[in-house]
Design an enzyme around this catalytic site. Structure first.
Site, PDB file in Angstrom:
ATOM      1  N   VAL A  28       1.194  -9.094  -2.919  1.00 45.67           N
ATOM      2  CA  VAL A  28      -0.043  -9.155  -2.127  1.00 45.67           C
ATOM      3  C   VAL A  28      -0.658 -10.536  -2.334  1.00 45.67           C
ATOM      4  O   VAL A  28      -0.882 -10.960  -3.473  1.00 45.67           O
ATOM      5  CB  VAL A  28      -1.043  -8.063  -2.551  1.00 45.67           C
ATOM      6  CG1 VAL A  28      -2.114  -7.897  -1.479  1.00 45.67           C
ATOM      7  CG2 VAL A  28      -0.359  -6.742  -2.805  1.00 45.67           C
TER       8      VAL A  28
ATOM      9  N   PHE B 121       0.829  -1.207   0.000  1.00 48.49           N
ATOM     10  CA  PHE B 121       0.000   0.000   0.000  1.00 48.49           C
ATOM     11  C   PHE B 121       0.864   1.257   0.000  1.00 48.49           C
ATOM     12  O   PHE B 121       0.490   2.281  -0.583  1.00 48.49           O
ATOM     13  CB  PHE B 121      -0.928  -0.005   1.232  1.00 48.49           C
ATOM     14  CG  PHE B 121      -1.916   1.125   1.257  1.00 48.49           C
ATOM     15  CD1 PHE B 121      -3.081   1.055   0.512  1.00 48.49           C
ATOM     16  CD2 PHE B 121      -1.686   2.262   2.017  1.00 48.49           C
ATOM     17  CE1 PHE B 121      -3.993   2.093   0.514  1.00 48.49           C
ATOM     18  CE2 PHE B 121      -2.590   3.317   2.034  1.00 48.49           C
ATOM     19  CZ  PHE B 121      -3.744   3.231   1.273  1.00 48.49           C
TER      20      PHE B 121
ATOM     21  N   HIS C 254      -9.142  -7.187   2.197  1.00 48.52           N
ATOM     22  CA  HIS C 254      -7.969  -6.327   2.184  1.00 48.52           C
ATOM     23  C   HIS C 254      -7.237  -6.373   0.844  1.00 48.52           C
ATOM     24  O   HIS C 254      -6.790  -5.359   0.326  1.00 48.52           O
ATOM     25  CB  HIS C 254      -7.000  -6.768   3.289  1.00 48.52           C
ATOM     26  CG  HIS C 254      -6.724  -5.682   4.253  1.00 48.52           C
ATOM     27  ND1 HIS C 254      -7.553  -5.390   5.294  1.00 48.52           N
ATOM     28  CD2 HIS C 254      -5.727  -4.781   4.291  1.00 48.52           C
ATOM     29  CE1 HIS C 254      -7.069  -4.367   5.952  1.00 48.52           C
ATOM     30  NE2 HIS C 254      -5.968  -3.970   5.376  1.00 48.52           N
TER      31      HIS C 254
END
Ligand code: RBF
Length: 163
Positions: free
Chosen positions: A89, A64, A96
């Site tokens: 990720v 992020f 999320h």
């Protein structure tokens, strides 16, 4: 010609990177994956002529934060030609994953347009750890290497068009 896996590329198709200055921003989350991608990216930049001193590698906590990292780098290092953003990720049980992936892809696009410099999206977004292993030096190549090659091609394009 198949164009999907740049890890297997023809070296003649890559422009000389002599004199290029490249930022590499690496997320610490899943660092067993992102470190291998970063190693691949840096080795590739050097292979094609980027001087070691012309590579600036920084870390951010998670994917992020790649957007802010890229923005800070381009704001404070005016001579950087492009930044490669590396993260991994992995899909979990909550949403999320979707929020992070969406934020990073949109965020990096915005940073690239704001600074008028190539910002490379070397973000693995996988369903599980095995898929990430396979793409960070495994059977599907190393997406860090591919990010570096993409950066070199985009910097060469920018230099060509602004000459
Ligand atoms: N960062 C990653 O780079 N990869 C991940 O798979 C990842 N998963 C996360 C899952 C949860 C539930 C949370 C709260 C954060 C996760 N992050 C991950 C960290 C994220 O990128 C960021 O650093 C934090 O949300 C703080 O802004």
């Amino acid at each position: 010609m198949k164009k999907t896996n740049l890890s297997e590329h023809n070296p003649d198709s890559i422009p000389s990177a002599k004199g290029f200055r490249i930022g590499v921003i690496v997320a610490e989350w899943n660092n067993e994956i992102t470190d291998k991608m970063a190693d691949g990216a840096v080795a590739t930049l050097i292979q094609y002529g980027v001087a070691e001193n012309d590579i600036e590698l920084i870390h951010v906590p998670g994917s992020f934060e790649l957007t802010t990292g890229a923005d800070l780098m381009l704001r404070n290092r005016k001579d950087i030609d492009a930044v490669i953003c590396i993260g991994c990720v992995i899909q979990g049980e909550t949403r999320h994953f979707d929020f992070i992936c969406e934020a990073v892809s949109q965020g990096l696009t915005n940073v690239s347009l704001k600074h008028e410099k190539p910002v490379i999206f070397s973000l693995l977004t996988t369903n599980n750890m095995q898929q990430a292993v396979d793409r960070s030096g495994g059977k599907h190549g190393n997406k860090g290497i591919e990010g570096a090659l993409t950066a070199l091609k985009m910097v060469a394009l920018q230099k060509e068009l602004t000459r």
